[in-house]
Scaffold this motif. Structure first.
Motif, PDB file in Angstrom:
ATOM      1  N   ALA A 102       0.817  -1.206   0.000  1.00 49.07           N
ATOM      2  CA  ALA A 102       0.000   0.000   0.000  1.00 49.07           C
ATOM      3  C   ALA A 102       0.857   1.265   0.000  1.00 49.07           C
ATOM      4  CB  ALA A 102      -0.915   0.010   1.224  1.00 49.07           C
ATOM      5  N   GLN A 103       0.322   2.284  -0.641  1.00 56.48           N
ATOM      6  CA  GLN A 103       0.955   3.599  -0.611  1.00 56.48           C
ATOM      7  C   GLN A 103       0.317   4.486   0.465  1.00 56.48           C
ATOM      8  OE1 GLN A 103       0.220   3.234  -4.965  1.00 56.48           O
ATOM      9  NE2 GLN A 103       1.744   4.860  -5.104  1.00 56.48           N
ATOM     10  N   LEU A 104      -0.967   4.257   0.720  1.00 50.37           N
ATOM     11  CA  LEU A 104      -1.689   4.958   1.778  1.00 50.37           C
ATOM     12  C   LEU A 104      -2.340   3.922   2.698  1.00 50.37           C
ATOM     13  CD1 LEU A 104      -1.625   7.220  -0.561  1.00 50.37           C
ATOM     14  CD2 LEU A 104      -3.638   8.150   0.601  1.00 50.37           C
ATOM     15  N   ILE A 105      -2.304   4.175   3.992  1.00 49.07           N
ATOM     16  CA  ILE A 105      -2.924   3.293   4.972  1.00 49.07           C
ATOM     17  C   ILE A 105      -3.804   4.146   5.890  1.00 49.07           C
ATOM     18  CG2 ILE A 105      -2.531   1.694   6.887  1.00 49.07           C
ATOM     19  CD1 ILE A 105       0.165   1.012   5.607  1.00 49.07           C
ATOM     20  N   VAL A 106      -5.020   3.660   6.129  1.00 46.07           N
ATOM     21  CA  VAL A 106      -5.970   4.370   6.983  1.00 46.07           C
ATOM     22  C   VAL A 106      -6.491   3.405   8.033  1.00 46.07           C
ATOM     23  CG1 VAL A 106      -8.050   5.786   7.073  1.00 46.07           C
ATOM     24  CG2 VAL A 106      -6.685   5.727   4.980  1.00 46.07           C
ATOM     25  N   TYR A 107      -6.380   3.779   9.294  1.00 43.79           N
ATOM     26  CA  TYR A 107      -6.974   2.957  10.345  1.00 43.79           C
ATOM     27  C   TYR A 107      -7.352   3.826  11.529  1.00 43.79           C
ATOM     28  CZ  TYR A 107      -2.198   2.597  12.448  1.00 43.79           C
ATOM     29  OH  TYR A 107      -0.957   2.839  12.988  1.00 43.79           O
ATOM     30  N   ASP A 108      -8.066   3.244  12.505  1.00 47.85           N
ATOM     31  CA  ASP A 108      -8.678   4.048  13.558  1.00 47.85           C
ATOM     32  C   ASP A 108      -7.659   4.631  14.521  1.00 47.85           C
ATOM     33  OD1 ASP A 108     -11.398   4.834  14.685  1.00 47.85           O
ATOM     34  OD2 ASP A 108     -10.416   4.012  16.451  1.00 47.85           O
ATOM     35  N   GLY A 109      -6.782   3.781  15.064  1.00 43.18           N
ATOM     36  CA  GLY A 109      -5.771   4.277  15.998  1.00 43.18           C
ATOM     37  C   GLY A 109      -6.215   4.223  17.449  1.00 43.18           C
ATOM     38  N   VAL A 110      -5.518   4.938  18.312  1.00 44.63           N
ATOM     39  CA  VAL A 110      -5.672   4.983  19.774  1.00 44.63           C
ATOM     40  C   VAL A 110      -5.875   3.587  20.375  1.00 44.63           C
ATOM     41  CG1 VAL A 110      -6.445   7.382  19.944  1.00 44.63           C
ATOM     42  CG2 VAL A 110      -8.158   5.582  19.632  1.00 44.63           C
ATOM     43  N   GLY A 111      -5.161   2.603  19.824  1.00 49.01           N
ATOM     44  CA  GLY A 111      -5.206   1.259  20.374  1.00 49.01           C
ATOM     45  C   GLY A 111      -6.359   0.399  19.899  1.00 49.01           C
ATOM     46  N   TYR A 112      -7.205   0.930  19.042  1.00 49.24           N
ATOM     47  CA  TYR A 112      -8.391   0.177  18.602  1.00 49.24           C
ATOM     48  C   TYR A 112      -8.019  -0.998  17.717  1.00 49.24           C
ATOM     49  CZ  TYR A 112     -13.057  -0.708  16.704  1.00 49.24           C
ATOM     50  OH  TYR A 112     -14.247  -1.297  16.337  1.00 49.24           O
ATOM     51  N   ASP A 113      -7.125  -0.779  16.789  1.00 50.38           N
ATOM     52  CA  ASP A 113      -6.715  -1.821  15.835  1.00 50.38           C
ATOM     53  C   ASP A 113      -5.195  -1.974  15.888  1.00 50.38           C
ATOM     54  OD1 ASP A 113      -6.540   0.774  14.809  1.00 50.38           O
ATOM     55  OD2 ASP A 113      -8.032   0.402  13.252  1.00 50.38           O
ATOM     56  N   GLU A 114      -4.709  -2.483  17.001  1.00 50.40           N
ATOM     57  CA  GLU A 114      -3.265  -2.594  17.248  1.00 50.40           C
ATOM     58  C   GLU A 114      -2.580  -3.520  16.251  1.00 50.40           C
ATOM     59  OE1 GLU A 114      -2.746  -1.668  21.993  1.00 50.40           O
ATOM     60  OE2 GLU A 114      -3.018  -3.747  21.364  1.00 50.40           O
ATOM     61  N   TRP A 115      -3.315  -4.441  15.687  1.00 50.74           N
ATOM     62  CA  TRP A 115      -2.722  -5.344  14.702  1.00 50.74           C
ATOM     63  C   TRP A 115      -2.172  -4.575  13.503  1.00 50.74           C
ATOM     64  CZ3 TRP A 115      -5.404  -4.963  10.122  1.00 50.74           C
ATOM     65  CH2 TRP A 115      -6.710  -4.476  10.204  1.00 50.74           C
ATOM     66  N   MET A 116      -2.794  -3.444  13.175  1.00 51.90           N
ATOM     67  CA  MET A 116      -2.277  -2.632  12.070  1.00 51.90           C
ATOM     68  C   MET A 116      -0.968  -1.960  12.476  1.00 51.90           C
ATOM     69  SD  MET A 116      -2.659  -1.752   8.918  1.00 51.90           S
ATOM     70  CE  MET A 116      -4.345  -1.751   8.290  1.00 51.90           C
ATOM     71  N   ASP A 117      -0.868  -1.529  13.710  1.00 55.60           N
ATOM     72  CA  ASP A 117       0.397  -0.974  14.206  1.00 55.60           C
ATOM     73  C   ASP A 117       1.529  -1.981  14.035  1.00 55.60           C
ATOM     74  OD1 ASP A 117      -0.467   1.572  15.135  1.00 55.60           O
ATOM     75  OD2 ASP A 117      -1.301   0.657  16.931  1.00 55.60           O
ATOM     76  N   LYS A 118       1.236  -3.242  14.359  1.00 54.55           N
ATOM     77  CA  LYS A 118       2.251  -4.288  14.271  1.00 54.55           C
ATOM     78  C   LYS A 118       2.656  -4.546  12.820  1.00 54.55           C
ATOM     79  CE  LYS A 118       0.678  -6.614  18.480  1.00 54.55           C
ATOM     80  NZ  LYS A 118       1.911  -6.488  19.279  1.00 54.55           N
ATOM     81  N   LEU A 119       1.693  -4.570  11.922  1.00 57.93           N
ATOM     82  CA  LEU A 119       2.004  -4.791  10.510  1.00 57.93           C
ATOM     83  C   LEU A 119       2.866  -3.660   9.948  1.00 57.93           C
ATOM     84  CD1 LEU A 119      -1.412  -6.098   9.098  1.00 57.93           C
ATOM     85  CD2 LEU A 119       0.670  -7.426   9.497  1.00 57.93           C
ATOM     86  N   ILE A 120       2.529  -2.445  10.316  1.00 61.59           N
ATOM     87  CA  ILE A 120       3.293  -1.296   9.831  1.00 61.59           C
ATOM     88  C   ILE A 120       4.705  -1.307  10.409  1.00 61.59           C
ATOM     89  CG2 ILE A 120       3.444   1.226   9.910  1.00 61.59           C
ATOM     90  CD1 ILE A 120       0.351   1.251   9.822  1.00 61.59           C
ATOM     91  N   SER A 121       4.833  -1.646  11.684  1.00 63.88           N
ATOM     92  CA  SER A 121       6.150  -1.692  12.321  1.00 63.88           C
ATOM     93  C   SER A 121       7.046  -2.747  11.673  1.00 63.88           C
ATOM     94  CB  SER A 121       6.010  -1.989  13.814  1.00 63.88           C
ATOM     95  OG  SER A 121       5.336  -0.938  14.473  1.00 63.88           O
ATOM     96  N   ALA A 122       6.416  -3.841  11.212  1.00 65.93           N
ATOM     97  CA  ALA A 122       7.189  -4.930  10.618  1.00 65.93           C
ATOM     98  C   ALA A 122       7.527  -4.686   9.154  1.00 65.93           C
ATOM     99  CB  ALA A 122       6.405  -6.240  10.744  1.00 65.93           C
ATOM    100  N   ASP A 123       6.979  -3.624   8.581  1.00 65.65           N
ATOM    101  CA  ASP A 123       7.183  -3.327   7.159  1.00 65.65           C
ATOM    102  C   ASP A 123       8.337  -2.339   7.010  1.00 65.65           C
ATOM    103  OD1 ASP A 123       7.004  -2.774   4.475  1.00 65.65           O
ATOM    104  OD2 ASP A 123       5.105  -1.701   4.614  1.00 65.65           O
ATOM    105  N   SER A 124       9.403  -2.788   6.389  1.00 65.94           N
ATOM    106  CA  SER A 124      10.593  -1.933   6.244  1.00 65.94           C
ATOM    107  C   SER A 124      10.343  -0.721   5.359  1.00 65.94           C
ATOM    108  CB  SER A 124      11.749  -2.755   5.671  1.00 65.94           C
ATOM    109  OG  SER A 124      11.421  -3.276   4.398  1.00 65.94           O
ATOM    110  N   SER A 125       9.298  -0.763   4.539  1.00 65.16           N
ATOM    111  CA  SER A 125       9.016   0.355   3.633  1.00 65.16           C
ATOM    112  C   SER A 125       7.997   1.328   4.214  1.00 65.16           C
ATOM    113  CB  SER A 125       8.493  -0.173   2.291  1.00 65.16           C
ATOM    114  OG  SER A 125       7.241  -0.816   2.445  1.00 65.16           O
ATOM    115  N   SER A 126       7.613   1.148   5.467  1.00 62.54           N
ATOM    116  CA  SER A 126       6.521   1.942   6.037  1.00 62.54           C
ATOM    117  C   SER A 126       6.833   3.437   6.081  1.00 62.54           C
ATOM    118  CB  SER A 126       6.183   1.450   7.448  1.00 62.54           C
ATOM    119  OG  SER A 126       7.290   1.583   8.319  1.00 62.54           O
ATOM    120  N   LYS A 127       8.111   3.803   6.183  1.00 61.70           N
ATOM    121  CA  LYS A 127       8.457   5.217   6.247  1.00 61.70           C
ATOM    122  C   LYS A 127       8.151   5.956   4.955  1.00 61.70           C
ATOM    123  CE  LYS A 127      12.035   4.813   9.801  1.00 61.70           C
ATOM    124  NZ  LYS A 127      13.459   5.040  10.158  1.00 61.70           N
ATOM    125  N   SER A 128       8.016   5.220   3.866  1.00 62.04           N
ATOM    126  CA  SER A 128       7.719   5.845   2.581  1.00 62.04           C
ATOM    127  C   SER A 128       6.217   5.947   2.325  1.00 62.04           C
ATOM    128  CB  SER A 128       8.365   5.045   1.446  1.00 62.04           C
ATOM    129  OG  SER A 128       7.782   3.750   1.347  1.00 62.04           O
TER     130      SER A 128
END
Length: 316
Positions: A102-128
């Motif tokens: 993905a080039q853009l990612i949208v999710y709720d945040g504030v701990g609601y969907d922590e699994w997305m935080d984990k996926l993004i953290s594990a993605d080396s390209s997330s900074k782009s």
């Protein structure tokens, strides 16, 4: 909260290292495989390869992304089944691949969907990538705040503008189109805004709720929640105190409240008994859900629930 939700940090995939392995392996796979989640159909023009890839954790956010991006985006909504609890969801390798691409990612945040935080953290390209945590970035919420921000009537219009700005960064030649699309989406929500204004209570009517799913909308309508401790306990999956239960029972029996707002996706003996008590006492019960019902869009979903509120308040 959907039934059996807990607030513990879930071990969604065995460690960030496991997620990294998934992303590495998926990068070698074919880019045309289909996700088990909802994926918008791809128009003939522009081509699939040239479309901006967007991943939304929840389908109601994916709906906004699709409206703003139009035929220039390919949107994958991960949670598109109303029976799936976003807290307990465990992403598949295919979902990890989609997030990685993905080039853009949208999710709720504030701990609601922590699994997305984990996926993004594990993605080396997330900074782009351009990443929007709706509660955090659009509404300035913080960890511990009520996470059900899609019930705030201001959220979707603000998100549409944010996504138009983000898409313009990726594809500046179509900036005008994205902002035009965003305004068209905002205009489409005018009936919701009008209904909220119509139902706004000047004197601040009292209500009780089974949990704080509807609270942002209640605030917009100037409906005051009278059982916050009880609601928070149910939301966190703990037993409310006997005193809090007794207080709510008193509110219902003595008709101190105008309605009892009930999240039908989280049932249990205590809440079920209160629903029965409300019905037998002549207190209107307004049924709400945490996830978007199948076959309805965001406007229809909100509209149906506000119709129940209108009936409870005696509004035409």
């Amino acid at each position: 909260m959907i039934k059996n939700k807990t607030w513990k940090t879930l071990q969604l995939i065995t460690g960030v290292a496991a997620l990294s392995s998934i992303l590495l392996l998926s990068a070698c796979g074919t880019s045309n495989s289909q996700s088990s989640s909802s994926t918008d159909s791809v128009a003939a023009s522009p081509s699939s390869a040239s479309k901006i890839k967007i991943v939304a954790a929840e389908d109601f956010y994916g709906e906004v992304a699709k409206a703003v991006g139009g035929d220039r985006v390919e949107v994958t909504s991960i949670i598109d089944n109303p029976n799936t609890d976003p807290h307990d969801y465990e992403p598949t390798p295919e979902v990890a691949r989609r997030v990685s691409q993905a080039q853009l990612i949208v999710y709720d945040g504030v701990g609601y969907d922590e699994w997305m935080d984990k996926l993004i953290s594990a993605d080396s390209s997330s900074k782009s990538k351009l990443i929007t945590k709706v509660a955090d970035d659009v509404l300035d919420k913080q960890e511990g705040d009520n996470e059900h921000v899609w019930y705030n009537p201001e959220t979707m219009p603000k998100l549409a503008k944010k996504l138009a700005a983000d898409l313009s960064k990726v594809d500046p030649s179509n900036k005008q189109t994205y902002h035009k699309n965003a305004q068209a989406f905002i205009d489409s929500l005018a009936p919701l805004q009008e209904k909220v204004q119509k139902l706004h209570q000047p004197s601040g009517e009292m209500i009780d709720v089974s949990e704080p799913v509807f609270d942002y909308m209640a605030k917009a309508l100037n409906l005051r929640v009278n059982d916050e401790k009880f609601a928070l306990a149910i939301d966190e999956g703990t037993d409310p105190s006997a005193a809090d239960v007794a207080k709510l029972q008193s509110d219902i029996k003595d008709k101190k409240i105008n309605m009892f707002v009930y999240n039908i996706q989280n049932t249990g003996p205590t809440v079920d008994n209160l629903v029965k008590l409300a019905k037998s006492s002549g207190v209107p019960v307004v049924k709400v859900t945490e996830t978007e019902p199948k076959g309805k869009d965001y406007l229809e979903w909100m509209d149906d629930q506000l119709d129940q509120v209108a009936k409870a308040l005696g509004e035409q």
